[in-house]
Structure formats: structure tokens, C-alpha cells
Design a protein around this motif. Structure first.
Motif, mmCIF file in Angstrom:
data_model
loop_
_atom_site.group_PDB
_atom_site.id
_atom_site.type_symbol
_atom_site.label_atom_id
_atom_site.label_comp_id
_atom_site.label_asym_id
_atom_site.label_seq_id
_atom_site.Cartn_x
_atom_site.Cartn_y
_atom_site.Cartn_z
ATOM 1 N N VAL A 181 0.976 -1.440 0.114
ATOM 2 C CA VAL A 181 0.039 -0.017 0.061
ATOM 3 C C VAL A 181 0.965 1.354 0.072
ATOM 4 O O VAL A 181 0.737 2.186 -0.614
ATOM 5 C CB VAL A 181 -1.056 -0.092 1.156
ATOM 6 N N GLU A 182 1.817 1.091 0.736
ATOM 7 C CA GLU A 182 2.935 2.516 0.811
ATOM 8 C C GLU A 182 3.571 2.526 -0.490
ATOM 9 O O GLU A 182 3.633 3.803 -0.945
ATOM 10 C CB GLU A 182 3.868 2.097 1.997
ATOM 11 N N ALA A 183 4.125 1.515 -1.122
ATOM 12 C CA ALA A 183 4.555 1.589 -2.386
ATOM 13 C C ALA A 183 3.736 2.144 -3.575
ATOM 14 O O ALA A 183 4.187 2.881 -4.415
ATOM 15 C CB ALA A 183 5.322 0.252 -2.881
ATOM 16 N N ASP B 265 -7.481 -9.970 3.050
ATOM 17 C CA ASP B 265 -6.301 -10.300 2.825
ATOM 18 C C ASP B 265 -5.748 -9.858 1.535
ATOM 19 O O ASP B 265 -4.658 -10.433 1.072
ATOM 20 C CB ASP B 265 -6.239 -12.025 2.708
ATOM 21 N N SER B 266 -6.284 -8.973 0.876
ATOM 22 C CA SER B 266 -5.927 -8.422 -0.105
ATOM 23 C C SER B 266 -5.560 -6.762 -0.285
ATOM 24 O O SER B 266 -5.927 -6.328 0.634
ATOM 25 C CB SER B 266 -7.047 -8.308 -1.242
ATOM 26 N N VAL B 267 -5.065 -6.375 -1.159
ATOM 27 C CA VAL B 267 -4.660 -4.922 -1.432
ATOM 28 C C VAL B 267 -5.507 -4.381 -2.512
ATOM 29 O O VAL B 267 -5.272 -5.007 -3.588
ATOM 30 C CB VAL B 267 -3.148 -4.512 -1.535
ATOM 31 N N ARG B 268 -6.366 -3.314 -2.287
ATOM 32 C CA ARG B 268 -7.193 -2.843 -3.141
ATOM 33 C C ARG B 268 -6.837 -1.605 -3.732
ATOM 34 O O ARG B 268 -6.309 -0.894 -2.751
ATOM 35 C CB ARG B 268 -8.539 -2.696 -2.946
ATOM 36 N N ALA B 269 -6.485 -1.281 -5.079
ATOM 37 C CA ALA B 269 -6.054 -0.269 -5.802
ATOM 38 C C ALA B 269 -6.959 0.576 -6.770
ATOM 39 O O ALA B 269 -7.443 -0.437 -7.463
ATOM 40 C CB ALA B 269 -4.532 -0.284 -6.197
#
Length: 68
Positions: free
Chosen positions: A25-27, A41-45
Motif C-alpha cells: 500500500v505504501e509503495a 487479505d488483499s490490497v485494493r487499488a
């Protein structure tokens, strides 16, 4: 004894996964993605041009498929 060890190992694995998700998320934020968040368990963008960047970049597509 085994159950305690198994529970401790699971907790360590989840802590590491949470740390990795936070780093992603930071990147993404540093790369200019408008909205990146941890969702379970996921990263949403989401963001303007994000899909186009993903489609144009073979390395991103392969990473998204688990083929780093």
C-alpha cells in the motif's frame, strides 16, 4: 505443545503478511496510485490510468498472477 507451536507460527505468518500488505500500500501511494488500501487479505487499488499501467507492464501482470 504442537498446538501452541502451530498457533505461534500462524500468528508470525499473519504478522509478516500484514507487514507486506502495508508495504505494498505504501509503495503504491509513492507510485501515485490515488487509492490503495488493505481489504482483508488483499490490497485494493484504484486510480486514473492504473489499469493501463498494469496492462502495459509485463512485470506487473506477471506479479499479479503470482509469477514474480
Amino acid at each position: 505443545m504442537r498446538d501452541g507451536l502451530r498457533a505461534r507460527m500462524a500468528a508470525l505468518a499473519e504478522a509478516r503478511a500484514a507487514k507486506l500488505r502495508a508495504a505494498v500500500v505504501e509503495a503504491m501511494g509513492a507510485a501515485g496510485v490515488a487509492s490503495a488500501r488493505v481489504d482483508g487479505d488483499s490490497v485494493r487499488a484504484s486510480g486514473r490510468g492504473l489499469l493501463a499501467r498494469w496492462i502495459d507492464d509485463l512485470a506487473l501482470r506477471e506479479a499479479g498472477r503470482g509469477r514474480a
